[in-house]
Motif scaffolding. Structure first.
Motif, PDB file in Angstrom:
ATOM      1  N   UNK A 142     131.034  47.981  22.604  1.00 30.28           N
ATOM      2  CA  UNK A 142     131.220  47.013  23.584  1.00 30.28           C
ATOM      3  C   UNK A 142     132.687  48.087  24.071  1.00 30.28           C
ATOM      4  N   UNK A 143     132.537  47.616  25.908  1.00 27.29           N
ATOM      5  CA  UNK A 143     133.848  48.317  26.193  1.00 27.29           C
ATOM      6  C   UNK A 143     134.926  46.934  26.325  1.00 27.29           C
ATOM      7  N   UNK A 144     135.722  47.507  26.457  1.00 23.59           N
ATOM      8  CA  UNK A 144     136.640  46.019  27.394  1.00 23.59           C
ATOM      9  C   UNK A 144     138.388  46.904  27.769  1.00 23.59           C
ATOM     10  N   UNK A 145     138.297  47.222  28.837  1.00 22.12           N
ATOM     11  CA  UNK A 145     139.037  47.393  30.092  1.00 22.12           C
ATOM     12  C   UNK A 145     139.069  48.784  29.272  1.00 22.12           C
ATOM     13  N   UNK A 146     139.690  49.870  28.802  1.00 14.16           N
ATOM     14  CA  UNK A 146     140.715  51.589  29.030  1.00 14.16           C
ATOM     15  C   UNK A 146     139.982  51.495  27.298  1.00 14.16           C
ATOM     16  N   UNK A 147     139.342  50.433  26.271  1.00 12.58           N
ATOM     17  CA  UNK A 147     138.603  50.595  24.982  1.00 12.58           C
ATOM     18  C   UNK A 147     137.013  50.801  25.151  1.00 12.58           C
ATOM     19  N   UNK A 148     136.174  51.448  24.056  1.00 11.03           N
ATOM     20  CA  UNK A 148     135.042  51.816  23.682  1.00 11.03           C
ATOM     21  C   UNK A 148     134.804  51.098  22.426  1.00 11.03           C
ATOM     22  N   UNK A 149     133.972  50.214  21.941  1.00  6.15           N
ATOM     23  CA  UNK A 149     134.136  50.401  20.300  1.00  6.15           C
ATOM     24  C   UNK A 149     132.577  50.394  20.276  1.00  6.15           C
ATOM     25  N   UNK A 150     132.820  51.731  19.454  1.00  7.33           N
ATOM     26  CA  UNK A 150     130.825  52.243  19.420  1.00  7.33           C
ATOM     27  C   UNK A 150     130.583  51.411  18.100  1.00  7.33           C
ATOM     28  N   UNK A 151     129.739  50.602  17.576  1.00 14.04           N
ATOM     29  CA  UNK A 151     129.180  49.780  16.725  1.00 14.04           C
ATOM     30  C   UNK A 151     128.731  50.097  15.417  1.00 14.04           C
TER      31      UNK A 151
ATOM     32  N   UNK B 210     139.074  55.530  23.307  1.00 12.72           N
ATOM     33  CA  UNK B 210     139.825  55.903  24.658  1.00 12.72           C
ATOM     34  C   UNK B 210     138.888  56.092  24.991  1.00 12.72           C
ATOM     35  N   UNK B 211     138.441  55.306  26.938  1.00 10.48           N
ATOM     36  CA  UNK B 211     137.621  55.532  27.791  1.00 10.48           C
ATOM     37  C   UNK B 211     138.071  56.593  29.582  1.00 10.48           C
ATOM     38  N   UNK B 212     137.308  57.467  29.473  1.00 13.27           N
ATOM     39  CA  UNK B 212     137.826  57.977  30.607  1.00 13.27           C
ATOM     40  C   UNK B 212     137.960  56.850  31.950  1.00 13.27           C
TER      41      UNK B 212
ATOM     42  N   UNK C 291     134.072  52.112  34.670  1.00 13.92           N
ATOM     43  CA  UNK C 291     133.174  51.246  35.872  1.00 13.92           C
ATOM     44  C   UNK C 291     132.153  51.203  36.361  1.00 13.92           C
ATOM     45  N   UNK C 292     131.665  53.010  34.962  1.00 15.97           N
ATOM     46  CA  UNK C 292     129.800  52.764  35.588  1.00 15.97           C
ATOM     47  C   UNK C 292     129.473  51.741  34.470  1.00 15.97           C
ATOM     48  N   UNK C 293     129.937  51.209  33.390  1.00 19.11           N
ATOM     49  CA  UNK C 293     129.085  50.319  32.121  1.00 19.11           C
ATOM     50  C   UNK C 293     129.346  48.667  33.142  1.00 19.11           C
ATOM     51  N   UNK C 294     130.297  48.188  33.281  1.00 18.02           N
ATOM     52  CA  UNK C 294     130.253  47.055  34.155  1.00 18.02           C
ATOM     53  C   UNK C 294     129.553  46.769  35.645  1.00 18.02           C
TER      54      UNK C 294
ATOM     55  N   UNK D 230     133.881  44.354   9.862  1.00 21.42           N
ATOM     56  CA  UNK D 230     133.692  45.693   9.195  1.00 21.42           C
ATOM     57  C   UNK D 230     134.911  46.981   9.941  1.00 21.42           C
ATOM     58  N   UNK D 231     134.501  48.273   9.040  1.00 15.11           N
ATOM     59  CA  UNK D 231     135.509  49.055   9.131  1.00 15.11           C
ATOM     60  C   UNK D 231     136.101  49.762  10.559  1.00 15.11           C
ATOM     61  N   UNK D 232     136.960  49.310  10.929  1.00 18.29           N
ATOM     62  CA  UNK D 232     137.249  50.171  12.414  1.00 18.29           C
ATOM     63  C   UNK D 232     138.460  51.491  12.360  1.00 18.29           C
ATOM     64  N   UNK D 233     137.710  52.611  13.019  1.00 14.93           N
ATOM     65  CA  UNK D 233     137.831  53.801  12.646  1.00 14.93           C
ATOM     66  C   UNK D 233     138.602  54.182  14.444  1.00 14.93           C
ATOM     67  N   UNK D 234     139.983  54.901  13.993  1.00 19.02           N
ATOM     68  CA  UNK D 234     140.421  54.963  15.562  1.00 19.02           C
ATOM     69  C   UNK D 234     140.478  56.666  15.453  1.00 19.02           C
ATOM     70  N   UNK D 235     140.301  57.007  17.223  1.00 20.64           N
ATOM     71  CA  UNK D 235     139.583  58.275  17.484  1.00 20.64           C
ATOM     72  C   UNK D 235     140.424  58.209  18.635  1.00 20.64           C
TER      73      UNK D 235
END
Length: 175
Positions: free
Chosen positions: A60-69, A80-82, A87-90, A170-175
């Motif tokens: 899921x991509x939400x603004x400037x953040x990507x969540x890999x599930x 974080x997203x470049x 822009x490509x994703x949506x 779900x456990x969330x890990x930030x990188x």
């Protein structure tokens, strides 16, 4: 309508002008069927890839953040997203994306059936949109000598907003 909006491809994508789009397609690579779901609700995008029916990735991509599930491990990697990835994703194809000078129409036979085609250049890559009447049936893209044939399973502006929800357990890990 003239230009891109007067084409079958333009009319197809104009149904998603508000940014709500759900598309499921299949392609075959090295003998395996890969199924991809791509969805947008205008603000967030969802992507899921399945190989032989089993989910191999979801995000899921939400603004400037990507969540890999990772549904199997009940984990989420948050990163974080470049700007270019956002822009490509949506991306819903719009008139400004298309080089109408390179636009051609024709027909193409796939699995014994003939489809009306519209070929266009988008961001330097060739894409052939194959239509069964007004319904998009296939997208054949070519980039740097590689061809990908995507069979459209479903394309609609009806989007289930639960796709964009990160499961609470779900456990969330930030990188």
């Amino acid at each position: 309508l003239s230009g891109f909006l007067g084409t079958k491809t333009g009319k197809f994508y104009s149904r998603f002008a508000d940014g709500r789009m759900y598309m499921e397609y299949e392609m075959e690579m090295e003998g395996q069927v890969i199924s991809v779901i791509s969805a947008s609700n205008g603000d967030k995008t969802y992507s899921e890839t399945k190989m032989d029916g089993a989910t191999v990735s979801a995000s899921v991509m939400d603004g400037e953040t990507m969540y890999v599930i990772d549904h199997t491990g009940k984990m989420v990697i948050k990163m974080g997203l470049q700007a270019d990835a956002q822009t490509i994703a949506g991306a819903v194809l719009e008139e400004s994306d298309v080089d109408m000078g390179a636009f051609t129409t024709g027909t193409k036979e796939i699995d014994g059936k003939t489809y009306d085609t519209e070929e266009l250049i988008v961001d330097g890559a060739s894409a052939i949109y194959c239509f069964d009447g007004d319904d998009l049936a296939y997208i054949i893209s070519s980039f740097e000598g590689q061809e990908a044939v995507m069979k459209i399973v479903e394309a609609t502006d009806k989007v289930d907003d639960s796709l964009f929800v990160i499961p609470e357990d779900y456990t969330v890990m930030e990188i």
